[in-house]
Design a protein around this motif. Structure first.
Motif, PDB file in Angstrom:
ATOM      1  N   ASN A 155     -60.278   4.189 -33.089  1.00  0.00           N
ATOM      2  CA  ASN A 155     -60.461   2.949 -32.480  1.00  0.00           C
ATOM      3  C   ASN A 155     -59.730   2.138 -33.448  1.00  0.00           C
ATOM      4  O   ASN A 155     -59.616   2.524 -34.566  1.00  0.00           O
ATOM      5  N   SER A 156     -59.127   0.992 -33.156  1.00  0.00           N
ATOM      6  CA  SER A 156     -58.514  -0.026 -33.780  1.00  0.00           C
ATOM      7  C   SER A 156     -57.286   0.731 -34.776  1.00  0.00           C
ATOM      8  O   SER A 156     -57.284   0.342 -35.813  1.00  0.00           O
ATOM      9  N   LEU A 157     -56.666   1.541 -33.996  1.00  0.00           N
ATOM     10  CA  LEU A 157     -55.557   2.304 -34.698  1.00  0.00           C
ATOM     11  C   LEU A 157     -54.521   1.224 -35.321  1.00  0.00           C
ATOM     12  O   LEU A 157     -54.095   0.179 -34.875  1.00  0.00           O
ATOM     13  N   LYS A 158     -53.942   1.669 -36.526  1.00  0.00           N
ATOM     14  CA  LYS A 158     -53.381   0.955 -37.396  1.00  0.00           C
ATOM     15  C   LYS A 158     -51.795   1.769 -37.573  1.00  0.00           C
ATOM     16  O   LYS A 158     -51.606   3.132 -37.271  1.00  0.00           O
ATOM     17  N   THR A 188     -49.056   8.811 -33.186  1.00  0.00           N
ATOM     18  CA  THR A 188     -48.049   7.825 -33.372  1.00  0.00           C
ATOM     19  C   THR A 188     -48.544   6.471 -33.200  1.00  0.00           C
ATOM     20  O   THR A 188     -48.779   6.469 -31.848  1.00  0.00           O
ATOM     21  N   VAL A 189     -48.739   5.614 -34.187  1.00  0.00           N
ATOM     22  CA  VAL A 189     -49.079   4.332 -33.903  1.00  0.00           C
ATOM     23  C   VAL A 189     -47.977   3.334 -33.947  1.00  0.00           C
ATOM     24  O   VAL A 189     -47.549   3.041 -35.309  1.00  0.00           O
ATOM     25  N   GLY A 241     -53.617  14.126 -28.991  1.00  0.00           N
ATOM     26  CA  GLY A 241     -52.549  13.156 -29.692  1.00  0.00           C
ATOM     27  C   GLY A 241     -51.764  12.432 -28.800  1.00  0.00           C
ATOM     28  O   GLY A 241     -51.646  12.680 -27.684  1.00  0.00           O
ATOM     29  N   GLY A 242     -51.150  11.722 -29.151  1.00  0.00           N
ATOM     30  CA  GLY A 242     -50.003  10.983 -28.345  1.00  0.00           C
ATOM     31  C   GLY A 242     -49.388   9.504 -29.207  1.00  0.00           C
ATOM     32  O   GLY A 242     -49.779   9.396 -30.219  1.00  0.00           O
ATOM     33  N   LEU A 243     -48.934   8.904 -28.244  1.00  0.00           N
ATOM     34  CA  LEU A 243     -48.301   7.482 -28.791  1.00  0.00           C
ATOM     35  C   LEU A 243     -49.209   6.248 -28.302  1.00  0.00           C
ATOM     36  O   LEU A 243     -49.624   6.329 -26.968  1.00  0.00           O
ATOM     37  N   VAL A 244     -49.555   5.286 -29.160  1.00  0.00           N
ATOM     38  CA  VAL A 244     -50.480   4.461 -28.959  1.00  0.00           C
ATOM     39  C   VAL A 244     -50.265   3.152 -29.598  1.00  0.00           C
ATOM     40  O   VAL A 244     -49.651   3.303 -30.761  1.00  0.00           O
TER      41      VAL A 244
END
Length: 121
Positions: free
Chosen positions: A83-86, A118-119, A9-12
């Motif tokens: 992919n293509s995270l929102k 987190t996106v 996990g993480g921030l992206v």
């Protein structure tokens, strides 16, 4: 006992990608199904994706075409390529496994501790 350990996990930023992993360990005979759920603040936990030992998969409509679930049966590990995270994908993601601990046991549900995704820009 059975333990599920998640990672990845993480921030992206929006449009980015992350890969989650979940490894099961302990007394395991078979794992008929492994999957991922998520829970956003103020919302109920929901299914994201699930896969069986035969390779069949099922996805939430909101992630179809963007997320891919896969598993390595030899390693008792399930992956979630996102992919293509929102921004609406922001949540705590939980690994779930239905585990049979012996040929004489029925499958039982186990959960990981959760990993934050987190996106945000």
């Amino acid at each position: 006992q059975v333990q599920l350990v998640e990672s990845g996990g993480g921030l992206v930023q929006p449009g980015g990608s992350l890969r989650l992993s979940c490894a099961a360990s302990g007394t395991i005979f078979t794992i008929p199904a492994m999957g991922w759920y998520r829970q956003a603040p103020g919302k109920q936990r929901e299914l994201v994706a699930v896969t069986t030992t035969s390779g069949s998969t099922n996805y939430a409509d909101s992630v179809k075409g963007r997320f891919t679930i896969s598993r390595d049966n030899a390693k008792n590990t399930v992956y979630l390529q996102m992919n293509s995270l929102k921004t609406e994908d922001t949540a705590v993601y939980y690994c779930n496994a239905e585990v049979r601990r012996s040929r004489w046991n029925m499958a039982e549900d186990y959960w990981g501790q959760g990993t934050q995704v987190t996106v945000s820009s």
